[in-house]
Design an enzyme around this catalytic site. Structure first.
Site, PDB file in Angstrom:
ATOM      1  N   TYR A   1      10.615  -1.776   2.870  1.00  0.00           N
ATOM      2  CA  TYR A   1       9.192  -1.499   2.699  1.00  0.00           C
ATOM      3  C   TYR A   1       8.681  -0.800   3.958  1.00  0.00           C
ATOM      4  CZ  TYR A   1       4.170  -2.609   1.945  1.00  0.00           C
ATOM      5  OH  TYR A   1       2.809  -2.548   1.785  1.00  0.00           O
TER       6      TYR A   1
ATOM      7  N   LYS B   1      10.231   0.771  -0.942  1.00  0.00           N
ATOM      8  CA  LYS B   1       8.822   0.981  -1.259  1.00  0.00           C
ATOM      9  C   LYS B   1       8.272   1.881  -0.163  1.00  0.00           C
ATOM     10  CE  LYS B   1       4.353  -1.393  -1.579  1.00  0.00           C
ATOM     11  NZ  LYS B   1       3.638  -2.693  -1.537  1.00  0.00           N
TER      12      LYS B   1
END
Length: 203
Positions: free
Chosen positions: A62, A90
């Site tokens: 992320y 992400k």
């Protein structure tokens, strides 16, 4: 599917949290870059590799430098993509050139998800795999329909739905996330206010 956020700026803590989440049966873990202490790219690689080698659960990188003050480079992310257990990223940079580079350079089976609602449609139309969304908490059906259209390469429908979400996307980021989305959900009767200090709802 349940994806648990188990990132931390201490590698041992991230391993502890990821191991705990895996132990209760989550489908995957989402690990934010180590915030505040701002490790080098070598440090980021070593951090994520250590977690992947310590815990047998699918792990999603992320990258959200606007919140963490550390940026996982595409070069480092793609090197990490080769490690067993690291299954996706992400990307919340909102930078579509970077997203394109990740999509074109990734190994088979490595997913690229948007973490930026304003550019999520475009990322998916570039070949990305989905959107880990804030706006979907408030308008799940519309966001899901937009994602389905983008993933099926129905550009006209995806763009129309995305345009219909534009003002909501903007409104949900007038203050730092998660204050606006929790405020909206509370107003919709979907949850209690749920804001904890030091965050406060608008007056």
């Amino acid at each position: 599917p349940v994806i648990a956020g188990t990132g931390a700026n201490s590698t041992s803590e991230a391993i502890h949290l990821t191991r705990g989440a895996a132990g209760v049966g989550v489908d995957a873990c989402l690990l934010v870059t180590p915030y505040y202490n701002r490790p080098s790219q070598r440090g980021l690689y070593a951090h994520y590799r250590a977690v992947a080698e310590a815990v047998d659960v699918p792990q999603i990188l992320y990258n959200v430098p606007s919140r963490t003050a550390v940026d996982l480079s595409n070069e480092t992310a793609l090197a990490l993509a080769e490690i067993d257990g690291i299954v996706g990223i992400k990307d919340a940079t909102g930078d579509l050139d970077r997203a394109r580079e990740l999509i074109e350079g990734r190994p088979e089976g490595f997913a690229v998800y948007s973490g930026d609602d304003a550019t999520a449609c475009d990322l998916m139309l570039l070949g990305g795999d989905g959107n880990i969304s804030v706006t979907a908490n408030v308008a799940p059906a519309t966001v899901a329909s937009m994602c389905a259209a983008a993933l099926s390469e129905d550009q006209e429908k995806a763009k129309a739905l995305d345009a219909s979400l534009g003002q909501l996307n903007e409104a949900l980021f007038v203050e730092a996330n998660p204050m606006p989305v929790k405020y909206a959900l509370a107003k919709m009767g979907r949850m209690a206010a749920g804001i904890r200090l030091p965050l406060l709802l608008p007056e």
